[in-house]
Scaffold this motif. Sequence first.
Motif, PDB file in Angstrom:
ATOM      1  N   GLU A 176      61.459  43.478  37.619  1.00  0.00           N
ATOM      2  CA  GLU A 176      60.751  44.010  38.780  1.00  0.00           C
ATOM      3  C   GLU A 176      59.290  44.321  38.441  1.00  0.00           C
ATOM      4  OE1 GLU A 176      63.005  46.863  41.373  1.00  0.00           O
ATOM      5  OE2 GLU A 176      61.369  48.173  40.767  1.00  0.00           O
ATOM      6  N   LEU A 178      57.584  43.150  35.941  1.00  0.00           N
ATOM      7  CA  LEU A 178      56.893  41.902  35.621  1.00  0.00           C
ATOM      8  C   LEU A 178      56.402  41.225  36.899  1.00  0.00           C
ATOM      9  CD1 LEU A 178      56.166  40.120  33.186  1.00  0.00           C
ATOM     10  CD2 LEU A 178      58.198  38.784  33.698  1.00  0.00           C
ATOM     11  N   SER A 179      57.215  41.296  37.931  1.00  0.00           N
ATOM     12  CA  SER A 179      56.837  40.689  39.203  1.00  0.00           C
ATOM     13  C   SER A 179      55.614  41.378  39.809  1.00  0.00           C
ATOM     14  CB  SER A 179      58.024  40.761  40.172  1.00  0.00           C
ATOM     15  OG  SER A 179      57.728  40.111  41.374  1.00  0.00           O
ATOM     16  N   THR A 180      55.525  42.706  39.654  1.00  0.00           N
ATOM     17  CA  THR A 180      54.357  43.407  40.210  1.00  0.00           C
ATOM     18  C   THR A 180      53.087  43.070  39.446  1.00  0.00           C
ATOM     19  OG1 THR A 180      54.560  45.386  38.822  1.00  0.00           O
ATOM     20  CG2 THR A 180      55.787  45.382  40.886  1.00  0.00           C
ATOM     21  N   LEU A 181      53.214  42.419  38.300  1.00  0.00           N
ATOM     22  CA  LEU A 181      52.031  42.012  37.538  1.00  0.00           C
ATOM     23  C   LEU A 181      51.599  40.594  37.913  1.00  0.00           C
ATOM     24  CD1 LEU A 181      53.082  43.517  34.114  1.00  0.00           C
ATOM     25  CD2 LEU A 181      51.339  44.385  35.672  1.00  0.00           C
ATOM     26  N   GLY A 182      52.184  40.089  38.990  1.00  0.00           N
ATOM     27  CA  GLY A 182      51.746  38.797  39.489  1.00  0.00           C
ATOM     28  C   GLY A 182      52.447  37.611  38.853  1.00  0.00           C
ATOM     29  N   VAL A 183      53.459  37.874  38.044  1.00  0.00           N
ATOM     30  CA  VAL A 183      54.158  36.770  37.377  1.00  0.00           C
ATOM     31  C   VAL A 183      55.259  36.240  38.303  1.00  0.00           C
ATOM     32  CG1 VAL A 183      55.596  36.118  35.421  1.00  0.00           C
ATOM     33  CG2 VAL A 183      53.680  37.694  35.101  1.00  0.00           C
ATOM     34  N   ASP A 184      55.224  34.941  38.540  1.00  0.00           N
ATOM     35  CA  ASP A 184      56.213  34.317  39.418  1.00  0.00           C
ATOM     36  C   ASP A 184      57.573  34.301  38.710  1.00  0.00           C
ATOM     37  OD1 ASP A 184      57.804  32.749  41.014  1.00  0.00           O
ATOM     38  OD2 ASP A 184      56.179  31.389  41.550  1.00  0.00           O
ATOM     39  N   VAL A 185      58.364  35.321  39.000  1.00  0.00           N
ATOM     40  CA  VAL A 185      59.613  35.469  38.252  1.00  0.00           C
ATOM     41  C   VAL A 185      60.646  34.411  38.637  1.00  0.00           C
ATOM     42  CG1 VAL A 185      59.298  37.907  37.777  1.00  0.00           C
ATOM     43  CG2 VAL A 185      60.431  37.237  39.873  1.00  0.00           C
ATOM     44  N   ARG A 186      60.456  33.771  39.789  1.00  0.00           N
ATOM     45  CA  ARG A 186      61.396  32.694  40.147  1.00  0.00           C
ATOM     46  C   ARG A 186      61.211  31.512  39.212  1.00  0.00           C
ATOM     47  NH1 ARG A 186      60.045  32.349  46.483  1.00  0.00           N
ATOM     48  NH2 ARG A 186      60.705  34.434  47.079  1.00  0.00           N
TER      49      ARG A 186
ATOM     50  N   ARG B  47      56.470  51.266  47.181  1.00  0.00           N
ATOM     51  CA  ARG B  47      57.406  50.158  46.946  1.00  0.00           C
ATOM     52  C   ARG B  47      57.491  49.237  48.158  1.00  0.00           C
ATOM     53  NH1 ARG B  47      60.872  50.279  42.611  1.00  0.00           N
ATOM     54  NH2 ARG B  47      62.351  49.037  43.810  1.00  0.00           N
ATOM     55  N   MET B  50      54.381  47.043  48.032  1.00  0.00           N
ATOM     56  CA  MET B  50      54.449  46.027  46.967  1.00  0.00           C
ATOM     57  C   MET B  50      55.504  44.964  47.214  1.00  0.00           C
ATOM     58  SD  MET B  50      52.167  46.126  44.802  1.00  0.00           S
ATOM     59  CE  MET B  50      52.457  44.823  43.612  1.00  0.00           C
ATOM     60  N   LEU B  52      58.670  45.668  46.728  1.00  0.00           N
ATOM     61  CA  LEU B  52      59.800  45.986  45.847  1.00  0.00           C
ATOM     62  C   LEU B  52      60.990  46.481  46.659  1.00  0.00           C
ATOM     63  CD1 LEU B  52      57.770  47.780  43.046  1.00  0.00           C
ATOM     64  CD2 LEU B  52      59.085  45.683  42.760  1.00  0.00           C
ATOM     65  N   PRO B  71      57.739  38.453  48.039  1.00  0.00           N
ATOM     66  CA  PRO B  71      58.102  39.056  46.746  1.00  0.00           C
ATOM     67  C   PRO B  71      56.879  39.704  46.100  1.00  0.00           C
ATOM     68  CG  PRO B  71      58.050  36.662  46.582  1.00  0.00           C
ATOM     69  CD  PRO B  71      57.876  36.996  48.029  1.00  0.00           C
ATOM     70  N   PRO B  72      57.106  40.689  45.229  1.00  0.00           N
ATOM     71  CA  PRO B  72      55.998  41.440  44.622  1.00  0.00           C
ATOM     72  C   PRO B  72      54.929  40.553  43.976  1.00  0.00           C
ATOM     73  CG  PRO B  72      58.077  42.475  44.077  1.00  0.00           C
ATOM     74  CD  PRO B  72      58.413  41.221  44.812  1.00  0.00           C
ATOM     75  N   PHE B  73      55.333  39.453  43.327  1.00  0.00           N
ATOM     76  CA  PHE B  73      54.314  38.683  42.618  1.00  0.00           C
ATOM     77  C   PHE B  73      53.321  38.023  43.561  1.00  0.00           C
ATOM     78  CE2 PHE B  73      57.892  35.725  42.976  1.00  0.00           C
ATOM     79  CZ  PHE B  73      57.286  34.562  43.424  1.00  0.00           C
ATOM     80  N   ARG B  74      53.765  37.766  44.803  1.00  0.00           N
ATOM     81  CA  ARG B  74      52.829  37.198  45.785  1.00  0.00           C
ATOM     82  C   ARG B  74      51.834  38.253  46.251  1.00  0.00           C
ATOM     83  NH1 ARG B  74      54.163  32.525  45.404  1.00  0.00           N
ATOM     84  NH2 ARG B  74      55.953  31.454  46.329  1.00  0.00           N
ATOM     85  N   ALA B  76      50.941  40.863  44.474  1.00  0.00           N
ATOM     86  CA  ALA B  76      50.072  41.100  43.322  1.00  0.00           C
ATOM     87  C   ALA B  76      49.007  40.011  43.224  1.00  0.00           C
ATOM     88  CB  ALA B  76      50.901  41.161  42.043  1.00  0.00           C
ATOM     89  N   ALA B  77      49.410  38.767  43.490  1.00  0.00           N
ATOM     90  CA  ALA B  77      48.501  37.644  43.335  1.00  0.00           C
ATOM     91  C   ALA B  77      47.309  37.740  44.290  1.00  0.00           C
ATOM     92  CB  ALA B  77      49.248  36.328  43.565  1.00  0.00           C
ATOM     93  N   TYR B  82      49.442  47.443  40.410  1.00  0.00           N
ATOM     94  CA  TYR B  82      50.461  48.480  40.606  1.00  0.00           C
ATOM     95  C   TYR B  82      50.811  49.117  39.285  1.00  0.00           C
ATOM     96  CZ  TYR B  82      55.028  50.391  42.133  1.00  0.00           C
ATOM     97  OH  TYR B  82      56.093  51.192  42.434  1.00  0.00           O
ATOM     98  N   PRO B  84      53.438  51.622  38.051  1.00  0.00           N
ATOM     99  CA  PRO B  84      54.634  52.253  38.606  1.00  0.00           C
ATOM    100  C   PRO B  84      54.880  53.655  38.073  1.00  0.00           C
ATOM    101  CG  PRO B  84      55.253  50.634  36.972  1.00  0.00           C
ATOM    102  CD  PRO B  84      53.767  50.550  37.106  1.00  0.00           C
ATOM    103  N   ALA B 145      47.808  46.805  34.371  1.00  0.00           N
ATOM    104  CA  ALA B 145      47.581  46.528  35.797  1.00  0.00           C
ATOM    105  C   ALA B 145      46.160  46.024  36.019  1.00  0.00           C
ATOM    106  CB  ALA B 145      47.850  47.780  36.620  1.00  0.00           C
ATOM    107  N   LEU B 148      45.196  42.280  35.678  1.00  0.00           N
ATOM    108  CA  LEU B 148      45.428  41.381  36.811  1.00  0.00           C
ATOM    109  C   LEU B 148      44.138  41.241  37.622  1.00  0.00           C
ATOM    110  CD1 LEU B 148      47.853  39.976  38.436  1.00  0.00           C
ATOM    111  CD2 LEU B 148      47.821  42.037  39.833  1.00  0.00           C
TER     112      LEU B 148
END
Lengths: 289, 240
Positions: A176, A178-186, B47, B50, B52, B71-74, B76-77, B82, B84, B145, B148
């Motif tokens: 979770e 890792l995903s918030t750091l912009g890494v495409d976890v899929r 959350r 983000m 989450l 999803p969070p990574f989108r 963030a991109a 963030y 936490p 953070a 990024l």
Amino acid sequence: MIQLVLFGVFNGLIVGAFYALMAIGLSLILNLSGVINFAHGGFLALGGYLAYSLAPTIGFWGALLIAPLITAAIGLLVERLLVRPLYGRDPLYSLLLTFGLAFIFQDGLRTIWGAQSVPFSPPAAMMSPLSAQLFFLTGYRLFMMALVAIAVGGLFYVLGWTRLGLRIRAGTRDLETLSTLGVDVRVLRNLNFGLGIYLAGLAGVLAAGQLGLSPTMGDGLIMPSFVSIIVGGLGSLVGTLLGGLLIGVASGLAAVFFPSAQEAVIYVMMVAVLLARPRGLLGEEGRVH
Amino acid sequence: MTPLSAVGLETFYGKSHVLHGVSIEVREGEIVALLGRNGAGKTTTLRSIMGLTPPREGSVRAFGQLVTGLPPFRVAALGVGYVPEGRKIFGNLTVDENLRAPADRPGPWTLARAYQAFPRLAERKANKGSQLSGGEQEMLAIARALLLNPKVLILDEPSQGLAPLIVEEVFRIVRRVREEGASVLLVEQNVRAAVALADRAYVLDDGKVIYEGAAKDFAADEARVRELAGASAETWDLGD
């Protein structure tokens, strides 16, 4: 006597190397995706059969190179299309999926290549014993050990020294965040799945050269592979490697001295290790998926 | 383009309804404090933004783009950083690896610059995240953070459990982030410190926004501040 012990140990190391290759792939997938891949043995057999079909055209070496890659590509596809939709659901779903896939693989292989075992031969020069004393040492077996070592070393290099690897390790701990750091976890899970399947495919080609091919060739390897993970400690790939080699050697020695205990010894070892160290040899504190 | 705007968030944890129509906005260059007692829904709001814990109703926009349900990574991109609650650093990775985990986005922050700004992290580069002190972990979580290169930084209780000296350091960094042009959304238990730092403040109670306005005005209302600060887990003065 010494010769017999060496024979048992060496045979055990060979079998253990297969267990370890399987188990490390299973572990990778389990740690990052929380999926217990019961179809792993199916991928292994697929790798072997692909090599069998490719070898006449591109030779043994070409097949050894290409077959695991094709297997991995199929793994990527299976993860993307079938496994991914089940993330975040009850683990029972993915368990049922991979369990079903295992049967589909078996029947698929049987349909395409037939139910009978087929021989698959590495170059003949590699199959003769190196010496009469050490009759069990063939070039192929040494080569197999070396290749497994290289594959495992390569994997540890990727995990330890590349950005992909550090993200896999980070995701294993906390996907979770890792995903918030912009890494495409899929994508990360997809690649990681492919990596695990690549190892299964490679094990399949190597095993085919040693044991021959049959649609169910993965079946005998999957339970010991799970045991390797448990003995080594959940979450530790080095532990899994150790666990695989250890139970391989134990069953190799048992095959020489107590043939009837050859299978049971694996589980006896598991019980013994768990009694002494409930988290396995190198298991991490308090982390179970 | 407004960095963050959430409108009418209705968020659930299972069957429990946590947010009841929360709307908040972070404008360009602002530091916004999100206050409230424990369990008011502050973390849930973050959350929800983000991705989450996606809201069941309502919408979230980041820089004008609808991100509800992504999803969070989108999220963030798009430039949403963030930090936490509880820092959530990767304890099994070294400090250096923690800092190399985030996706690459162009901007002022590079690994070298992060080590310059956080010299303590440079010293502990090769240590595992789990070996760091609470303060070092917080610095690591913020630096991670920042790598990024976010255009808006969300921090969830960065001062939790830290010594006052380190909290000052954290707040200095927050100011610096804003000076470099990013916006900040800050959840804080330390009401006084937060309103001293922020431009605007929101107060949540029971999953609803009960106050919204200039942080200065909130700070001036001593009765309100005392009530909220008294209800918080930690109270102390920053002394500045």
